[in-house]
Design a protein around this motif. Structure first.
Motif, short mmCIF file in Angstrom:
data_model
loop_
_atom_site.label_atom_id
_atom_site.label_comp_id
_atom_site.label_asym_id
_atom_site.label_seq_id
_atom_site.Cartn_x
_atom_site.Cartn_y
_atom_site.Cartn_z
N GLU A 424 0.83 -1.34 -0.09
CA GLU A 424 -0.04 -0.02 -0.20
C GLU A 424 0.85 1.28 -0.10
O GLU A 424 0.51 2.13 -0.55
N ALA A 425 2.13 1.21 0.47
CA ALA A 425 2.94 2.31 0.89
C ALA A 425 3.41 2.66 -0.70
O ALA A 425 4.01 3.97 -0.60
N CYS A 426 3.61 1.79 -1.51
CA CYS A 426 4.07 2.14 -2.72
C CYS A 426 2.94 2.47 -3.63
O CYS A 426 3.39 2.42 -5.03
N GLY A 427 1.83 2.68 -3.34
CA GLY A 427 0.66 3.22 -4.16
C GLY A 427 0.40 2.26 -5.34
O GLY A 427 0.53 1.12 -5.19
N GLY A 428 -0.23 2.88 -6.60
CA GLY A 428 -0.45 2.10 -7.46
C GLY A 428 0.71 1.16 -8.04
O GLY A 428 0.44 0.14 -8.35
N HIS A 429 2.02 1.82 -8.07
CA HIS A 429 3.19 0.92 -8.33
C HIS A 429 3.37 -0.39 -7.69
O HIS A 429 3.91 -1.21 -8.17
N GLY A 430 2.98 -0.39 -6.44
CA GLY A 430 3.13 -1.49 -5.58
C GLY A 430 2.04 -2.72 -6.04
O GLY A 430 2.26 -3.83 -5.51
N TYR A 431 1.08 -2.37 -7.03
CA TYR A 431 0.14 -3.51 -7.57
C TYR A 431 0.94 -4.27 -8.68
O TYR A 431 0.28 -5.09 -8.99
N LEU A 432 2.08 -3.66 -9.05
CA LEU A 432 2.59 -4.22 -10.32
C LEU A 432 3.22 -5.60 -9.94
O LEU A 432 3.85 -5.69 -8.89
N ALA A 433 3.13 -6.62 -10.82
CA ALA A 433 3.29 -7.95 -10.42
C ALA A 433 5.19 -7.78 -10.51
O ALA A 433 5.86 -8.66 -9.50
N MET A 434 5.83 -6.91 -11.24
CA MET A 434 7.05 -7.01 -11.30
C MET A 434 7.73 -6.79 -10.22
O MET A 434 8.99 -6.92 -9.84
N ASN A 435 7.23 -6.14 -9.13
CA ASN A 435 7.92 -5.66 -7.84
C ASN A 435 7.90 -6.82 -6.91
O ASN A 435 8.49 -6.70 -5.86
N ARG A 436 7.27 -7.83 -7.10
CA ARG A 436 7.10 -9.11 -6.42
C ARG A 436 6.57 -8.94 -4.93
O ARG A 436 6.50 -9.99 -4.07
N LEU A 437 6.02 -7.76 -4.67
CA LEU A 437 5.39 -7.85 -3.05
C LEU A 437 4.11 -8.77 -3.31
O LEU A 437 3.80 -9.28 -2.40
N GLY A 438 3.59 -8.96 -4.34
CA GLY A 438 2.14 -9.78 -4.60
C GLY A 438 2.85 -11.33 -4.07
O GLY A 438 2.05 -12.03 -3.50
N VAL A 439 3.87 -11.63 -4.83
CA VAL A 439 4.28 -12.92 -4.72
C VAL A 439 4.72 -13.40 -3.26
O VAL A 439 4.67 -14.22 -2.51
N LEU A 440 5.40 -12.34 -2.75
CA LEU A 440 5.91 -12.24 -1.25
C LEU A 440 4.71 -12.55 -0.36
O LEU A 440 4.94 -13.31 0.66
N ARG A 441 3.94 -11.91 -0.72
CA ARG A 441 2.31 -11.74 0.20
C ARG A 441 1.84 -13.24 0.08
O ARG A 441 1.51 -14.00 1.25
#
Length: 622
Positions: A424-441
Motif C-alpha cells: 500500500e505504501a508504494c501506491g499504484g506501483h505497488g500493485y505491479l507484479a514485477m515488484n514481487r510484493l504480491g508474490v511475497l505476500r
C-alpha cells in the motif's frame, strides 16, 4: 563444488552503483558496511556472497521475464534447482554442527531467490534430515549421506486430513508383529491420510511418518516416528500398499509439491522406528530411556521445533525483501511539496515513516532472534545426539517448544502485515507484479498456517507459562529455565507493584524502558489468565472448557506479549554489548527502542486496563 569468491574485501561489500538513492546514502550517520559486518559477520557475508555468485552464473537459475510457467514445469524446475543446490555442496553435514548459522543463512539466501526453493530444500535437509538425526540412533546414520546426495528425497508426515495441530488424535497406526519383526503402518480410513505434506506430492521417496505405536497385548505407547519408503527412487512409482498423490495448485509456493498419502498395511522393518525416545525389542517389548513420561514428552516436543524455527527465518527474509523494495521506492518517489515546483520524496513524510520504519526495526529484531533461537535448537539436538537424558535437556525441549510455538505466529503475522503495508505504501506501483510484493505476500501466507495454525500454536505457549505458575502459587517454586526466558518471573510480585513514569520522549529511547514495561505486562497477563482459569474451573467448567474460555482475551495476548518480550530482551542485549562499534551504537539503540515501543503500543489497552485494575478502578471478577 562451491566456486570461490572472486576478489578481495572490496568484492565482499562493493559500493552501490550510482543512482537516485545517492543523496540518502550520503546523509547516513553510520557506515552501512560496518552495520552489515556487525549484524552478519564477515564469514557469513562471504558464505552468502558465494551462494549468490553461484546462482547468478548458473543458467538453471536464470529468470525469464514475463514467462508464466505451468504448474508441472515450475515444480520440475524447482526440483532441478534444489538438486543443483546440493551439488554445489554449500552446506555439508559437518557444517551443520561446526557452523550451524550457515543453515538459516542458506535458507534465507534461497528464500530471497524463491520461497518454493527454500522450503523444498529445508523440508528435505533440515526437517526430514533433522528428524532422522535427532529422533533416530546410530543405526539410522546411514540415511544422512543419502539425504545430502539426494539418493533419497524426504518429507515429514505428521498432519492428517482430520487432525492437524491435535497430534494426540492422530490415527495412523504402527502395529508391531513379533513373528516377522516388522511394523505394520496402516491408515484406518481416508480421514487418517497424511495431508499437506511438503515434497510428498511428486518427489519424495521417503517419509518420516508419525503413527501410534502398538505392541502385542494391544498396548499403545503413543505417537512415534518411522522412516517409510513411499516411492521407488528410480521410477518414483508408489511402493506396494502406499497410495500417494498431489494436492494441486495452491495460493502460493507452487514450486513446492504438497501431497497426501495413505498406507494399507505397509510392512517396514523393526529398525524403521526412529528410536531415540523409545524402542521395541525383537520380541515385542516396549522400552524407553525416559522413565518419566513428562520428560519424554518434553524431549519429543523440542524435536518437533525445527520446522517452526525454520519458518521464522523464512518470514524474516520475506519481510526484509518487502522493506528493501518499499523503502527504496519511497526514497525515489516524489509527491507534493512546499511549492508547486518542488516535490519531495514520500519517505520524508512522517506518515510514510510511521508506516514503514517500525517494520524495518522488526526485521532487524526478528532476524537476530531467529538466529539465536536456531542456535538454541542446535544445542538441544546436540544433547539428543549425545544421549543426554537429564531433566535440563527435557526442560530445554519444553522451553524451545514454547518459544517456537509463539515465534512462528509473531514472525509470520509481522511479515504478512508488513508486506501488505509495503504494498500500500508504494501506491499504484505497488500493485505491479514485477515488484514481487504480491508474490511475497502469497508465498508468506502459508507460514501462518503450516507447522500449526498460529492461533492454535499460541495456546502451547500460554499453557507452558501457566504450567510454570501453578507450582509457584502452590509451594513457592522458583522460575528457572535453561534459556532464562522465564527467569524474570521470579520477581513476579514485586514487578506487579512497579509503576512507570517517564517525563519525556527522550526517556523512552532506551529499550530498557519498554523492556521493564513488557515484564510488567507479562506478569499482569499471567496473573489474570491464571485467575480467570481458576474462576472458570470453580464455576464448573471442565479443564478443556476453562482453557478454551481463557484463550481469546487472556491466553493469546499472554503468549504474544511473552514472545515479544523475549525478542526485545535478546535484541536489547545484542545491541548493548561492549563489542558494538561506537559508530553503530546510536542507530542500533534506536532500532531496538523503536521495535520495543511499537510492539508495546499495540498493548496500550491492556496496559491501561492493568493499571486501572491494580488501582481498584475495575471489577477484577469480570
Amino acid at each position: 563444488m562451491v566456486p570461490p569468491v572472486e576478489g578481495g574485501d572490496a568484492a565482499l561489500l562493493p559500493e552501490f552503483p550510482r543512482g537516485p538513492l545517492d543523496a540518502y546514502r550520503a546523509r547516513a550517520s553510520f557506515s552501512w558496511k560496518e552495520l552489515a559486518l556487525f549484524t552478519e559477520g564477515e564469514d557469513m557475508l562471504r558464505f552468502k556472497k558465494t551462494i549468490f555468485s553461484a546462482l547468478e552464473k548458473d543458467p538453471l537459475f536464470a529468470r525469464s521475464p514475463g514467462a508464466d510457467l505451468s504448474l508441472e514445469k515450475y515444480r520440475e524446475l524447482n526440483f532441478l534447482r534444489c538438486k543443483r543446490i546440493f551439488e554445489y555442496d554449500f552446506l555439508s553435514v559437518e557444517d551443520m554442527f561446526k557452523s550451524p548459522l550457515k543453515v538459516p543463512a542458506l535458507i534465507q539466501c534461497l528464500g530471497m531467490y524463491d520461497s518454493s526453493l527454500a522450503v523444498k530444500y529445508l523440508l528435505h535437509s533440515l526437517v526430514f534430515g533433522s528428524a532422522v538425526y535427532s529422533s533416530g540412533s546410530e543405526r539410522h546414520l546411514t540415511y544422512i549421506p543419502k539425504i545430502f546426495s539426494m539418493e533419497i528425497f524426504g518429507c515429514f508426515a505428521l498432519t492428517e486430513l482430520s487432525h492437524g495441530s491435535n497430534t494426540k488424535a492422530i490415527r495412523t497406526t504402527a502395529q508391531y508383529d513379533p513373528a516377522t519383526k516388522e511394523f505394520i503402518i496402516h491408515s484406518p480410513d481416508f480421514e487418517a491420510a497424511k495431508f499437506w505434506v511438503g515434497n510428498m506430492g511428486k518427489t519424495a521417496t521417503h517419509a518420516v511418518v508419525f503413527a501410534k505405536l502398538h505392541v502385542p497385548g494391544d498396548q499403545c505407547h503413543g505417537l512415534h516416528p518411522f522412516i517409510v519408503q513411499i516411492r521407488d527412487p528410480k521410477t518414483l512409482l508408489p511402493m506396494p500398499g502406499v497410495m500417494v498423490g498431489d494436492m494441486g495448485k495452491k495460493l502460493g509456493q507452487n514450486g513446492l509439491d504438497n501431497g497426501f498419502a495413505m498406507f494399507h498395511k505397509v510392512r517396514v522393518p523393526r529398525q524403521s522406528l526412529l528410536n531415540r525416545m523409545g524402542d521395541v525389542t525383537p520380541e515385542g517389548t516396549y522400552v524407553s530411556p525416559f522413565k518419566d513420561v513428562r520428560q519424554r514428552f518434553g524431549v519429543s516436543l523440542g524435536g518437533l521445533s525445527s520446522g517452526r524455527v525454520s519458518i521464522l527465518s523464512l518470514a524474516v527474509v520475506n519481510l526484509k525483501l518487502a522493506m528493501a523494495i518499499a523503502l527504496r521506492f519511497s526514497a525515489t518517489r516524489r509527491q507534493f511539496g512546499p511549492t508547486e515546483e518542488e516535490e519531495i520524496a514520500v519517505l520524508e513524510y512522517p506518515m510514510q515513516q510511521c508506516r514503514l520504519l517500525p517494520y524495518l526495526a522488526a526485521a532487524y529484531a526478528l532476524d537476530h532472534f531467529s538466529k539465536s533461537l536456531f542456535l538454541d535448537l542446535v544445542e538441544f539436538q546436540r544433547g539428543l545426539a549425545s544421549g543426554d537424558r537429564s531433566a535440563r535437556q527435557a526442560e530445554l525441549g519444553r522451553e524451545i517448544h514454547a518459544l517456537a510455538s509463539a515465534s512462528k505466529p509473531l514472525a509470520s503475522w509481522t511479515a504478512q502485515q508488513g508486506i501488505q503495508e509495503c504494498r500500500e505504501a508504494c501506491g499504484g506501483h505497488g500493485y505491479l507484479a514485477m515488484n514481487r510484493l504480491g508474490v511475497l505476500r502469497d508465498d508468506n501466507d502459508p507460514n501462518c498456517t503450516y507447522e500449526g495454525d498460529n492461533n492454535v500454536l499460541l495456546q502451547q505457549t500460554s499453557n507452558y507459562l501457566l504450567g510454570l505458575l501453578a507450582p509457584r502459587v502452590q509451594d513457592g517454586a522458583c522460575f528457572r529455565s535453561p534459556l532464562k526466558s522465564v527467569d524474570f518471573l521470579d520477581a513476579y510480585p514485586s514487578i506487579l507493584d512497579q509503576k512507570f513514569e517517564v517525563s519525556s520522549v527522550a526517556d523512552c529511547l532506551d529499550s530498557a524502558v519498554a523492556l521493564a514495561a513488557y515484564k510488567w505486562l507479562v506478569c499482569y497477563l499471567l496473573r489474570e489468565t491464571y485467575q480467570k482459569l481458576n474462576q472458570e474451573k470453580r464455576s464448573g467448567s471442565s479443564d478443556f472448557e476453562a482453557r478454551n474460555n481463557c484463550q481469546v482475551s487472556h491466553g493469546r495476548p499472554l503468549a504474544l506479549a511473552f514472545l515479544e518480550l523475549t525478542v526485545v530482551q535478546r535484541f536489547h542485549e545484542h545491541v548493548h554489548q561492549p563489542c558494538v562499534p561506537p559508530s553503530l551504537r546510536a542507530v542500533l539503540g534506536r532500532l531496538s527502542a523503536l521495535y520495543a515501543l511499537w510492539s508495546l503500543s499495540r498493548h496500550a489497552a491492556l496496559l491501561y486496563r492493568g493499571e486501572a485494575s491494580d488501582c481498584g478502578l475495575t471489577d477484577r471478577s469480570s
